[in-house]
Design a protein around this motif. Structure first.
Motif, PDB file in Angstrom:
ATOM      1  N   TYR A 127       0.827  -1.204   0.000  1.00 51.19           N
ATOM      2  CA  TYR A 127       0.000   0.000   0.000  1.00 51.19           C
ATOM      3  C   TYR A 127       0.863   1.255   0.000  1.00 51.19           C
ATOM      4  O   TYR A 127       1.893   1.322   0.680  1.00 51.19           O
ATOM      5  CB  TYR A 127      -0.929   0.015   1.227  1.00 51.19           C
ATOM      6  CG  TYR A 127      -1.675   1.323   1.388  1.00 51.19           C
ATOM      7  CD1 TYR A 127      -2.841   1.560   0.681  1.00 51.19           C
ATOM      8  CD2 TYR A 127      -1.167   2.330   2.221  1.00 51.19           C
ATOM      9  CE1 TYR A 127      -3.509   2.770   0.809  1.00 51.19           C
ATOM     10  CE2 TYR A 127      -1.834   3.536   2.349  1.00 51.19           C
ATOM     11  CZ  TYR A 127      -3.002   3.760   1.632  1.00 51.19           C
ATOM     12  OH  TYR A 127      -3.641   4.954   1.748  1.00 51.19           O
ATOM     13  N   SER A 128       0.436   2.248  -0.763  1.00 50.64           N
ATOM     14  CA  SER A 128       1.086   3.561  -0.744  1.00 50.64           C
ATOM     15  C   SER A 128       0.002   4.632  -0.748  1.00 50.64           C
ATOM     16  O   SER A 128      -1.179   4.340  -0.979  1.00 50.64           O
ATOM     17  CB  SER A 128       1.993   3.738  -1.965  1.00 50.64           C
ATOM     18  OG  SER A 128       1.221   3.875  -3.153  1.00 50.64           O
ATOM     19  N   GLU A 129       0.383   5.859  -0.515  1.00 47.02           N
ATOM     20  CA  GLU A 129      -0.594   6.954  -0.462  1.00 47.02           C
ATOM     21  C   GLU A 129      -1.257   7.183  -1.822  1.00 47.02           C
ATOM     22  O   GLU A 129      -2.285   7.848  -1.908  1.00 47.02           O
ATOM     23  CB  GLU A 129       0.095   8.233   0.018  1.00 47.02           C
ATOM     24  CG  GLU A 129       0.531   8.186   1.479  1.00 47.02           C
ATOM     25  CD  GLU A 129      -0.624   7.901   2.428  1.00 47.02           C
ATOM     26  OE1 GLU A 129      -1.718   8.469   2.247  1.00 47.02           O
ATOM     27  OE2 GLU A 129      -0.437   7.079   3.361  1.00 47.02           O
ATOM     28  N   GLN A 130      -0.656   6.639  -2.888  1.00 48.94           N
ATOM     29  CA  GLN A 130      -1.239   6.806  -4.223  1.00 48.94           C
ATOM     30  C   GLN A 130      -2.228   5.682  -4.568  1.00 48.94           C
ATOM     31  O   GLN A 130      -2.869   5.724  -5.626  1.00 48.94           O
ATOM     32  CB  GLN A 130      -0.127   6.819  -5.284  1.00 48.94           C
ATOM     33  CG  GLN A 130       0.753   8.064  -5.266  1.00 48.94           C
ATOM     34  CD  GLN A 130       1.721   8.080  -4.099  1.00 48.94           C
ATOM     35  OE1 GLN A 130       2.362   7.067  -3.817  1.00 48.94           O
ATOM     36  NE2 GLN A 130       1.838   9.209  -3.422  1.00 48.94           N
ATOM     37  N   SER A 131      -2.350   4.697  -3.694  1.00 48.63           N
ATOM     38  CA  SER A 131      -3.161   3.521  -4.014  1.00 48.63           C
ATOM     39  C   SER A 131      -4.622   3.864  -4.276  1.00 48.63           C
ATOM     40  O   SER A 131      -5.241   3.318  -5.204  1.00 48.63           O
ATOM     41  CB  SER A 131      -3.052   2.489  -2.889  1.00 48.63           C
ATOM     42  OG  SER A 131      -1.744   1.976  -2.790  1.00 48.63           O
ATOM     43  N   PHE A 132      -5.212   4.761  -3.484  1.00 47.34           N
ATOM     44  CA  PHE A 132      -6.614   5.119  -3.687  1.00 47.34           C
ATOM     45  C   PHE A 132      -6.798   5.793  -5.039  1.00 47.34           C
ATOM     46  O   PHE A 132      -7.746   5.495  -5.773  1.00 47.34           O
ATOM     47  CB  PHE A 132      -7.102   6.023  -2.553  1.00 47.34           C
ATOM     48  CG  PHE A 132      -7.528   5.278  -1.326  1.00 47.34           C
ATOM     49  CD1 PHE A 132      -8.857   4.943  -1.123  1.00 47.34           C
ATOM     50  CD2 PHE A 132      -6.598   4.898  -0.370  1.00 47.34           C
ATOM     51  CE1 PHE A 132      -9.257   4.246   0.008  1.00 47.34           C
ATOM     52  CE2 PHE A 132      -6.981   4.198   0.759  1.00 47.34           C
ATOM     53  CZ  PHE A 132      -8.310   3.870   0.948  1.00 47.34           C
ATOM     54  N   GLU A 133      -5.882   6.690  -5.386  1.00 53.92           N
ATOM     55  CA  GLU A 133      -5.973   7.387  -6.671  1.00 53.92           C
ATOM     56  C   GLU A 133      -5.797   6.407  -7.825  1.00 53.92           C
ATOM     57  O   GLU A 133      -6.505   6.494  -8.834  1.00 53.92           O
ATOM     58  CB  GLU A 133      -4.902   8.476  -6.737  1.00 53.92           C
ATOM     59  CG  GLU A 133      -4.963   9.324  -8.006  1.00 53.92           C
ATOM     60  CD  GLU A 133      -3.930  10.434  -8.007  1.00 53.92           C
ATOM     61  OE1 GLU A 133      -3.760  11.057  -9.075  1.00 53.92           O
ATOM     62  OE2 GLU A 133      -3.297  10.669  -6.963  1.00 53.92           O
ATOM     63  N   GLN A 134      -4.883   5.464  -7.675  1.00 52.27           N
ATOM     64  CA  GLN A 134      -4.636   4.485  -8.726  1.00 52.27           C
ATOM     65  C   GLN A 134      -5.876   3.656  -9.028  1.00 52.27           C
ATOM     66  O   GLN A 134      -6.124   3.276 -10.179  1.00 52.27           O
ATOM     67  CB  GLN A 134      -3.481   3.570  -8.327  1.00 52.27           C
ATOM     68  CG  GLN A 134      -2.117   4.253  -8.326  1.00 52.27           C
ATOM     69  CD  GLN A 134      -1.044   3.409  -7.667  1.00 52.27           C
ATOM     70  OE1 GLN A 134      -1.326   2.341  -7.108  1.00 52.27           O
ATOM     71  NE2 GLN A 134       0.194   3.874  -7.727  1.00 52.27           N
ATOM     72  N   HIS A 135      -6.653   3.370  -8.001  1.00 55.24           N
ATOM     73  CA  HIS A 135      -7.859   2.550  -8.178  1.00 55.24           C
ATOM     74  C   HIS A 135      -9.122   3.407  -8.314  1.00 55.24           C
ATOM     75  O   HIS A 135     -10.230   2.862  -8.386  1.00 55.24           O
ATOM     76  CB  HIS A 135      -8.017   1.588  -7.001  1.00 55.24           C
ATOM     77  CG  HIS A 135      -6.984   0.505  -6.975  1.00 55.24           C
ATOM     78  ND1 HIS A 135      -7.091  -0.631  -7.730  1.00 55.24           N
ATOM     79  CD2 HIS A 135      -5.805   0.398  -6.297  1.00 55.24           C
ATOM     80  CE1 HIS A 135      -6.050  -1.419  -7.521  1.00 55.24           C
ATOM     81  NE2 HIS A 135      -5.248  -0.821  -6.662  1.00 55.24           N
ATOM     82  N   GLU A 168      -8.111   9.411   7.053  1.00 54.35           N
ATOM     83  CA  GLU A 168      -6.910  10.163   6.688  1.00 54.35           C
ATOM     84  C   GLU A 168      -5.730   9.847   7.599  1.00 54.35           C
ATOM     85  O   GLU A 168      -4.592   9.727   7.163  1.00 54.35           O
ATOM     86  CB  GLU A 168      -7.204  11.664   6.719  1.00 54.35           C
ATOM     87  CG  GLU A 168      -8.000  12.175   5.531  1.00 54.35           C
ATOM     88  CD  GLU A 168      -7.179  12.264   4.259  1.00 54.35           C
ATOM     89  OE1 GLU A 168      -5.955  12.006   4.317  1.00 54.35           O
ATOM     90  OE2 GLU A 168      -7.754  12.568   3.202  1.00 54.35           O
ATOM     91  N   LYS A 169      -5.992   9.689   8.891  1.00 52.56           N
ATOM     92  CA  LYS A 169      -4.919   9.462   9.858  1.00 52.56           C
ATOM     93  C   LYS A 169      -4.795   7.997  10.280  1.00 52.56           C
ATOM     94  O   LYS A 169      -4.040   7.676  11.196  1.00 52.56           O
ATOM     95  CB  LYS A 169      -5.137  10.341  11.097  1.00 52.56           C
ATOM     96  CG  LYS A 169      -5.079  11.834  10.786  1.00 52.56           C
ATOM     97  CD  LYS A 169      -5.266  12.673  12.050  1.00 52.56           C
ATOM     98  CE  LYS A 169      -5.190  14.155  11.730  1.00 52.56           C
ATOM     99  NZ  LYS A 169      -5.380  14.981  12.951  1.00 52.56           N
TER     100      LYS A 169
END
Length: 230
Positions: free
Chosen positions: A27-35, A44-45
């Protein structure tokens, strides 16, 4: 986040089901955007593991909804944290360590759906948690189930989680494990009896059916509440 379609289970309920195995460590912080999935402010926290589990569940939900023609529908949570589905859709999400699944239907006779995946409890937990999970009148049925599955408490716990999810949309309040007890079972089906009145349509003595299956180290349960429930 890396994920792949899982063939661990073939559900008994004939609705749109999607299950994946995922690696929370990827998992990375970009995972939500990628999917293309929305990250709610309440997460968020949260720690990465919690975000990964939430994302995996939403990936499954998105696939199940797409199969019903609801492309790119954003599943938000209500004030009670329950998912808000499209109009005329009933669905359920579950996740455990490294596995997530969702099921959805637009069948007009279906009022509620509940699914749950659990990893087998450790033998010590199977003993120590019995009084927290079992109804006092349930121990005899529990001992009978223990002769057929190696993780009977995990199965009952999962089944009660599925029941809660399936009935919550009708009951609209919390109810505990003691609200139902296992009365009968066969190879694939558990029959639970309501031990209290939960709703005018869900009265004491009513039977709730749950499908179950066990694979190596895992349990899947499925509950459907529909108009013809008696």
């Amino acid at each position: 986040m890396q994920s792949n379609h899982s063939h661990l289970f073939t559900p008994f309920l004939q609705h749109h089901f999607h299950c994946i195995q995922f690696d929370p460590d990827s998992y990375s912080e970009q995972s939500f955007e990628q999917h293309n999935i929305f990250l709610p402010d309440t997460l968020e926290k949260a720690v990465a593991k919690r975000k990964a589990e939430f994302l995996a569940g939403r990936i499954c939900a998105k696939a199940s909804l797409t199969a019903l023609g609801h492309d790119n529908f954003t599943v938000l949570n209500g004030s009670d944290r329950a998912p808000i589905w499209p109009n005329n859709v009933v669905a359920s999400i579950t996740h455990t360590r490294g596995i997530a699944a969702a099921i959805a239907t637009n069948n007009t006779h279906t009022i509620g759906l509940g699914i749950d995946i659990e990893r087998d409890m450790k033998p010590k937990q199977e003993i120590e948690l019995q009084r927290q999970i079992l109804h006092p009148a349930e121990f005899e049925s529990f001992r009978g189930l223990a002769k057929h599955v190696h993780c009977p408490l995990t199965v009952i716990f999962s089944a009660k989680e599925s029941i809660y999810k399936a009935l919550y949309g009708t009951v609209n309040r919390f109810f505990g494990f003691d609200a139902v007890k296992l009365s009968q079972f066969d190879t694939h089906t558990l029959y639970f009896t309501l031990m209290e009145n939960l709703h005018p349509q869900l009265s004491m003595g009513q039977t709730i059916k749950v499908f179950y299956q066990c694979t190596t180290g895992l349990v899947l349960t499925e509950c459907e509440y529909h108009i013809t429930s008696a």
